[in-house]
Design a protein around this motif. Structure first.
Motif, mmCIF file in Angstrom:
data_model
loop_
_atom_site.group_PDB
_atom_site.id
_atom_site.type_symbol
_atom_site.label_atom_id
_atom_site.label_comp_id
_atom_site.label_asym_id
_atom_site.label_seq_id
_atom_site.Cartn_x
_atom_site.Cartn_y
_atom_site.Cartn_z
ATOM 1 N N ILE A 18 24.483 -16.097 -12.106
ATOM 2 C CA ILE A 18 23.723 -17.132 -11.409
ATOM 3 C C ILE A 18 23.985 -17.068 -9.905
ATOM 4 O O ILE A 18 23.057 -17.142 -9.099
ATOM 5 C CB ILE A 18 24.053 -18.528 -11.975
ATOM 6 C CG1 ILE A 18 23.486 -18.662 -13.383
ATOM 7 C CG2 ILE A 18 23.505 -19.638 -11.081
ATOM 8 C CD1 ILE A 18 23.929 -19.905 -14.119
ATOM 9 N N ILE A 19 25.236 -16.912 -9.538
ATOM 10 C CA ILE A 19 25.581 -16.855 -8.111
ATOM 11 C C ILE A 19 24.953 -15.629 -7.442
ATOM 12 O O ILE A 19 24.326 -15.742 -6.382
ATOM 13 C CB ILE A 19 27.118 -16.867 -7.924
ATOM 14 C CG1 ILE A 19 27.678 -18.236 -8.332
ATOM 15 C CG2 ILE A 19 27.498 -16.539 -6.485
ATOM 16 C CD1 ILE A 19 29.186 -18.288 -8.417
ATOM 17 N N ILE A 20 25.090 -14.469 -8.081
ATOM 18 C CA ILE A 20 24.539 -13.234 -7.505
ATOM 19 C C ILE A 20 23.014 -13.312 -7.420
ATOM 20 O O ILE A 20 22.418 -12.961 -6.396
ATOM 21 C CB ILE A 20 24.961 -11.999 -8.335
ATOM 22 C CG1 ILE A 20 26.470 -11.839 -8.323
ATOM 23 C CG2 ILE A 20 24.267 -10.736 -7.856
ATOM 24 C CD1 ILE A 20 27.075 -11.488 -6.995
ATOM 25 N N LEU A 42 18.581 -23.337 -0.988
ATOM 26 C CA LEU A 42 19.979 -23.206 -1.376
ATOM 27 C C LEU A 42 20.354 -24.150 -2.516
ATOM 28 O O LEU A 42 21.348 -23.927 -3.211
ATOM 29 C CB LEU A 42 20.883 -23.460 -0.171
ATOM 30 C CG LEU A 42 20.698 -22.482 0.983
ATOM 31 C CD1 LEU A 42 21.538 -22.918 2.179
ATOM 32 C CD2 LEU A 42 21.059 -21.078 0.551
ATOM 33 N N PHE A 43 19.571 -25.192 -2.731
ATOM 34 C CA PHE A 43 19.869 -26.124 -3.817
ATOM 35 C C PHE A 43 19.480 -25.562 -5.184
ATOM 36 O O PHE A 43 19.994 -26.007 -6.199
ATOM 37 C CB PHE A 43 19.166 -27.464 -3.594
ATOM 38 C CG PHE A 43 19.746 -28.249 -2.464
ATOM 39 C CD1 PHE A 43 21.039 -28.737 -2.535
ATOM 40 C CD2 PHE A 43 19.010 -28.475 -1.319
ATOM 41 C CE1 PHE A 43 21.590 -29.448 -1.488
ATOM 42 C CE2 PHE A 43 19.551 -29.190 -0.262
ATOM 43 C CZ PHE A 43 20.843 -29.679 -0.347
ATOM 44 N N ILE A 44 18.587 -24.587 -5.206
ATOM 45 C CA ILE A 44 18.153 -24.019 -6.483
ATOM 46 C C ILE A 44 19.305 -23.307 -7.195
ATOM 47 O O ILE A 44 19.576 -23.599 -8.367
ATOM 48 C CB ILE A 44 16.929 -23.104 -6.283
ATOM 49 C CG1 ILE A 44 15.734 -23.941 -5.812
ATOM 50 C CG2 ILE A 44 16.583 -22.361 -7.569
ATOM 51 C CD1 ILE A 44 14.520 -23.133 -5.418
ATOM 52 N N PRO A 45 20.041 -22.375 -6.545
ATOM 53 C CA PRO A 45 21.175 -21.764 -7.245
ATOM 54 C C PRO A 45 22.256 -22.784 -7.625
ATOM 55 O O PRO A 45 22.854 -22.670 -8.695
ATOM 56 C CB PRO A 45 21.725 -20.745 -6.252
ATOM 57 C CG PRO A 45 20.633 -20.495 -5.301
ATOM 58 C CD PRO A 45 19.818 -21.736 -5.247
ATOM 59 N N ALA A 46 22.476 -23.782 -6.766
ATOM 60 C CA ALA A 46 23.478 -24.798 -7.089
ATOM 61 C C ALA A 46 23.063 -25.596 -8.325
ATOM 62 O O ALA A 46 23.889 -25.878 -9.210
ATOM 63 C CB ALA A 46 23.678 -25.734 -5.896
ATOM 64 N N LEU A 51 23.586 -26.325 -14.329
ATOM 65 C CA LEU A 51 23.000 -26.210 -15.669
ATOM 66 C C LEU A 51 23.744 -25.173 -16.506
ATOM 67 O O LEU A 51 23.982 -25.378 -17.700
ATOM 68 C CB LEU A 51 21.524 -25.830 -15.583
ATOM 69 C CG LEU A 51 20.543 -26.905 -15.163
ATOM 70 C CD1 LEU A 51 19.118 -26.360 -15.222
ATOM 71 C CD2 LEU A 51 20.650 -28.139 -16.013
ATOM 72 N N GLY A 52 24.105 -24.065 -15.886
ATOM 73 C CA GLY A 52 24.842 -23.026 -16.606
ATOM 74 C C GLY A 52 26.202 -23.500 -17.064
ATOM 75 O O GLY A 52 26.607 -23.257 -18.210
#
Length: 145
Positions: A18-20, A42-46, A51-52
């Protein structure tokens, strides 16, 4: 994919994946389409990282409780629907209240959502593979007695 990953390895793979992917997607938009880049991306990956982590916590709790497979699947499907509804609600709120580069946000969110669903498929496949390995091991142990 003949190999089943241990829970610790699967957790690392999901979180780092998810981070990558978040870095790659945000970096791609920033480098290739700088006019469409906004800080809200930037809020989308966070969000998907949360969720993950939540799906990993739910799965570890189900494993600890040793739920019947039917109940575990029902709870997991309920959790997936809740995640989907929360995602729709957040995107609706973003489009209604913030409304900055909403096409970019919606496309980036959709791509990340598809990637996230692939990660969830990997997790569930891995759990199924581990369950089959464990079942086969128990059957072989019973036969050898």
């Amino acid at each position: 994919m003949d190999k089943a990953y241990r829970a610790k390895d699967a957790r690392k793979l999901v979180i780092f994946g998810i981070i990558i992917f978040g870095i790659l997607e945000t970096g791609f938009i920033r480098l290739v389409y700088p006019l469409y880049y906004v800080d809200y991306l930037l809020f989308i990956p966070a969000y998907f990282l949360l969720l993950g982590i939540s799906i990993l916590l739910v799965l570890s709790r189900m494993k600890r409780k040793r739920l019947h497979p039917g109940r575990a699947i029902a709870r997991l499907m309920l959790f997936n629907v809740a995640q989907m509804l929360l995602s729709f609600f957040l995107m609706f709120c973003y489009c209604y209240f913030i409304n900055v580069q909403k096409h970019t946000i919606l496309i980036a969110f959709s791509v990340f959502y598809i990637f996230f669903m692939g990660l969830k498929l990997f997790i569930l496949y891995n759990i199924d593979k581990l369950h089959k390995i464990e079942t086969k091991r128990l059957q072989d142990a019973e036969k050898s007695k």
